[in-house]
Scaffold this motif. Structure first.
Motif, PDB file in Angstrom:
ATOM      1  N   ALA A  63      -8.385  14.543  10.291  1.00 45.01           N
ATOM      2  CA  ALA A  63      -8.327  13.813   9.231  1.00 45.01           C
ATOM      3  C   ALA A  63      -9.616  13.073   9.061  1.00 45.01           C
ATOM      4  O   ALA A  63      -9.729  12.337  10.068  1.00 45.01           O
ATOM      5  CB  ALA A  63      -7.068  13.184   9.144  1.00 45.01           C
ATOM      6  N   VAL A  64     -10.259  13.018   7.951  1.00 44.85           N
ATOM      7  CA  VAL A  64     -11.273  12.003   7.712  1.00 44.85           C
ATOM      8  C   VAL A  64     -10.673  10.841   6.852  1.00 44.85           C
ATOM      9  O   VAL A  64     -11.368  10.006   6.455  1.00 44.85           O
ATOM     10  CB  VAL A  64     -12.441  12.697   7.268  1.00 44.85           C
ATOM     11  CG1 VAL A  64     -13.075  13.522   8.177  1.00 44.85           C
ATOM     12  CG2 VAL A  64     -12.232  13.571   5.967  1.00 44.85           C
ATOM     13  N   GLY A  65      -9.778  10.874   6.127  1.00 47.55           N
ATOM     14  CA  GLY A  65      -9.018   9.921   5.499  1.00 47.55           C
ATOM     15  C   GLY A  65      -7.611   9.988   5.744  1.00 47.55           C
ATOM     16  O   GLY A  65      -6.845  10.825   5.799  1.00 47.55           O
ATOM     17  N   MET A  66      -7.054   8.683   5.443  1.00 45.71           N
ATOM     18  CA  MET A  66      -5.609   8.486   5.795  1.00 45.71           C
ATOM     19  C   MET A  66      -5.075   7.516   4.655  1.00 45.71           C
ATOM     20  O   MET A  66      -5.637   6.683   4.352  1.00 45.71           O
ATOM     21  CB  MET A  66      -5.441   7.960   7.050  1.00 45.71           C
ATOM     22  CG  MET A  66      -3.778   7.577   7.292  1.00 45.71           C
ATOM     23  SD  MET A  66      -3.570   6.853   9.027  1.00 45.71           S
ATOM     24  CE  MET A  66      -3.220   5.226   8.785  1.00 45.71           C
ATOM     25  N   ASP A  67      -3.980   8.094   4.025  1.00 47.94           N
ATOM     26  CA  ASP A  67      -3.487   7.362   2.875  1.00 47.94           C
ATOM     27  C   ASP A  67      -4.501   6.704   1.796  1.00 47.94           C
ATOM     28  O   ASP A  67      -4.468   5.411   1.170  1.00 47.94           O
ATOM     29  CB  ASP A  67      -2.797   5.923   3.350  1.00 47.94           C
ATOM     30  CG  ASP A  67      -1.542   6.345   4.374  1.00 47.94           C
ATOM     31  OD1 ASP A  67      -1.102   7.287   4.000  1.00 47.94           O
ATOM     32  OD2 ASP A  67      -1.321   5.571   5.250  1.00 47.94           O
ATOM     33  N   CYS A  68      -5.516   7.818   1.480  1.00 51.23           N
ATOM     34  CA  CYS A  68      -6.686   7.636   0.290  1.00 51.23           C
ATOM     35  C   CYS A  68      -7.601   6.537   0.932  1.00 51.23           C
ATOM     36  O   CYS A  68      -8.145   5.968  -0.063  1.00 51.23           O
ATOM     37  CB  CYS A  68      -5.882   7.227  -0.843  1.00 51.23           C
ATOM     38  SG  CYS A  68      -4.941   8.462  -1.573  1.00 51.23           S
ATOM     39  N   ARG A  69      -7.725   6.266   2.115  1.00 51.42           N
ATOM     40  CA  ARG A  69      -8.800   5.560   2.666  1.00 51.42           C
ATOM     41  C   ARG A  69      -9.664   6.269   3.563  1.00 51.42           C
ATOM     42  O   ARG A  69      -9.109   6.986   4.604  1.00 51.42           O
ATOM     43  CB  ARG A  69      -8.152   4.020   3.603  1.00 51.42           C
ATOM     44  CG  ARG A  69      -7.632   3.092   2.526  1.00 51.42           C
ATOM     45  CD  ARG A  69      -6.971   2.023   3.225  1.00 51.42           C
ATOM     46  NE  ARG A  69      -6.461   2.416   4.637  1.00 51.42           N
ATOM     47  CZ  ARG A  69      -5.343   2.409   5.062  1.00 51.42           C
ATOM     48  NH1 ARG A  69      -4.524   1.981   4.288  1.00 51.42           N
ATOM     49  NH2 ARG A  69      -5.102   2.738   6.185  1.00 51.42           N
TER      50      ARG A  69
END
Length: 135
Positions: free
Chosen positions: A86-92
């Motif tokens: 993942a390069v993003g978590m919860d749109c961050r």
């Protein structure tokens, strides 16, 4: 991170039920780990169907946490587990933390590795060549 972002992206929501931190739910985006491994060019022939089942993937996080997976569990012809970097978590964006190894379907996030700093692919030959046996 730029190379990971340039690859086809997947999105998933993952729920963890951990006894120490309680239930958690996060939205992740990033490429599949199997796609990243293929792009890196493994030093074996991934077309050799049964041979690839001997390979293990070890993922290391910045904090020293490690998780080991098998090629077979990720391979679409076998386990087809959609493990993700993942390069993003919860749109961050995770640019400052680094990518996270995410395994949708894991009940607890024990194999979730934050801030991935390295991935190694190795064959299981040393387990068998040294006479190591389960006891």
């Amino acid at each position: 991170m730029a190379a990971l972002r340039s690859m086809p992206q997947r999105e998933t929501t993952v729920s963890f039920e951990c006894r120490s931190s309680g239930p958690r739910r996060h939205y992740f985006a990033g490429p599949l780990l199997i796609d990243v491994l293929h792009a890196a060019g493994p030093l074996f022939d991934p077309a050799e169907r049964k041979s690839r089942l001997r390979f293990l993937i070890s993922v290391l996080g910045r904090d020293g946490h490690r998780a080991v997976l098998s090629w077979g569990e990720l391979d679409p012809e076998f386990g087809n587990t959609p493990a993700m970097l993942a390069v993003g978590m919860d749109c961050r964006a995770l640019d400052e933390q680094g990518p996270h190894l995410v395994l949708p379907g894991d009940r607890c996030g024990g194999r979730h590795v934050s801030g991935v700093t390295g991935i190694r692919v190795g064959v299981d030959d040393r387990l068998w060549d040294q006479g190591v046996q389960a006891g």
